[in-house]
Scaffold this active site. Structure first.
Site, PDB file in Angstrom:
ATOM      1  N   ASP A  40       0.097  -7.281   1.463  1.00  0.00           N
ATOM      2  CA  ASP A  40       0.451  -6.056   1.957  1.00  0.00           C
ATOM      3  C   ASP A  40       1.955  -5.892   1.757  1.00  0.00           C
ATOM      4  OD1 ASP A  40       0.222  -3.014   1.986  1.00  0.00           O
ATOM      5  OD2 ASP A  40      -0.130  -3.529   3.991  1.00  0.00           O
ATOM      6  N   HIS A  45       1.066  -1.064   0.259  1.00  0.00           N
ATOM      7  CA  HIS A  45      -0.384   0.568   0.006  1.00  0.00           C
ATOM      8  C   HIS A  45       0.962   1.713   0.400  1.00  0.00           C
ATOM      9  CE1 HIS A  45      -0.099  -0.218   4.317  1.00  0.00           C
ATOM     10  NE2 HIS A  45       0.188   1.383   4.174  1.00  0.00           N
ATOM     11  N   SER A  84       4.209   3.225   7.663  1.00  0.00           N
ATOM     12  CA  SER A  84       4.073   1.595   7.084  1.00  0.00           C
ATOM     13  C   SER A  84       5.201   1.501   6.033  1.00  0.00           C
ATOM     14  CB  SER A  84       3.254   1.878   5.949  1.00  0.00           C
ATOM     15  OG  SER A  84       2.192   2.045   6.646  1.00  0.00           O
TER      16      SER A  84
END
Length: 362
Positions: free
Chosen positions: A129, A92, A210
């Site tokens: 992910d 992402h 992230s």
């Protein structure tokens, strides 16, 4: 089952960084001597196993990522895997939360020494992910040491490093709050879930963290920071840490990394069923059920071959308790195609178990 809003933390806002910068200047006194007594203990070396020691070890292996494409832009973090320039991050992050295809992403990597270079996307796996990017022509890279997430215990101290809201090389610390926490952050058009059995931590994780590492106190990579629990329900709002952060266990990521490095399409374990949450009573008893109800079974699937039937309620996989459909998806995601598992289920009020070999979506 988790409630509230889970948000992936890939896009740190430019406006937030600008506000931070503007608040730093324009005031304060010039440096100088003071007449007040000062105690100088010197700059002592970091104690072994301290957050300071871990930060010193790991910071050179952490990078900041700037991503743009399709008129959008965002930022995230990454971790250096080898001296050839391979960097691990989240899907992402490089797709800007699914806004652009990974092959259209323009990625800039900022290293701990201030060097900035362009990177190419090696491959991505939306279902876990996971993404790999690569830089070329960069010397003296320091790969991170990879540990085992299966060795973690609840209450163990951990450190998170990344670039929250564009603030590069930010170090936070906390503990492992929970293990095998089922986290689902997205579903694609076909209904396939991005889910994983997460490491939950109270180390501060914010948008921009992230793709960065969660490490143990030996400085070993045990997880990839990927999402946070948010109290915000506002459209487009970016909430910060409330002490509920989630990392993808590195043990689950390593097989995907190997496949992406080899140029392969990543594969994932499958039961071959569609599931739904369940709540009710077992027969005429007062026992409230929780688990994942089989809504349908694919012909020739691992589940059908093992004798499972529609409306069976799966309550555990091996020693992993299944509380609902999200829990089942995340748990199966932790296995690999061909793994043998024990499935415990209810058919009516009767509990049974069966062993099966997981299939593959490949």
């Amino acid at each position: 089952m988790l409630t509230g809003a889970l948000v992936v933390g890939g896009g740190a806002g430019v406006a937030t960084a600008a506000l931070y910068d503007s608040s730093q200047g324009g005031s304060g006194s010039a440096g100088g001597s003071s007449s007040l007594p000062v105690v100088d203990n010197g700059n002592r070396p970091a104690a072994t196993g301290s957050v300071e020691s871990v930060a010193s070890t790991v910071l050179p292996s952490v990078v900041a990522l700037g991503v743009s494409g399709g008129g959008s832009a965002g930022s995230g973090s990454g971790v250096i895997l080898d001296t050839d320039g391979l960097i691990l991050t989240n899907d992402h992050v490089v797709t800007l939360g699914g806004q652009i295809p990974a092959d259209q992403a323009e990625v800039t990597v900022s290293f701990n020494d201030g060097k900035k270079v362009r990177a190419t996307v090696v491959g991505t796996d939306p279902l876990t992910d996971t993404a790999l990017v690569k830089v070329d022509g960069v010397s003296d890279l320091k790969p991170i040491t990879i540990g085992k997430s299966s060795n973690l215990d609840v209450g163990e101290q951990v450190v998170a490093i990344g670039s929250p809201f564009g603030l590069d090389a930010t170090v936070t610390s906390g503990i492992v709050s929970a293990l095998d926490r089922p986290v689902e952050v997205a579903r694609d058009a076909q209904g396939n879930a991005t889910a994983y059995p997460a490491i939950q931590t109270d180390a501060a994780i914010n948008p921009g963290n992230s793709g960065g590492p969660l490490v143990n106190m030996d400085g070993q990579l045990v997880g990839i920071n990927a999402s946070i629990r948010s109290t915000s329900s506002g459209q487009g709002a970016e909430s910060g840490s409330i002490g509920l952060g989630f990392a993808i266990p590195i043990d689950e990521v390593l097989p995907i990394i190997d496949q992406l490095k080899a140029g392969e399409t990543p594969t994932h374990a499958r039961l071959g069923i569609q599931v739904a949450d369940v709540a009710g009573t077992a027969g005429s008893s007062d026992t409230t059920l929780s688990g994942a109800r089989i809504a349908s079974i694919e012909k020739g699937s691992a589940a059908e071959d093992a004798g499972l039937k529609q409306d069976d309620v799966i309550t555990s996989i091996d020693d992993h308790r299944i509380d609902g459909s999200e829990s089942l998806i995340a748990t199966i995601r932790s296995y690999r195609p061909g793994d043998e598992v024990k499935v415990t289920y209810l058919r009516g009020s009767k509990e049974s178990s069966t062993e099966l070999k997981l299939g593959s979506d490949g």
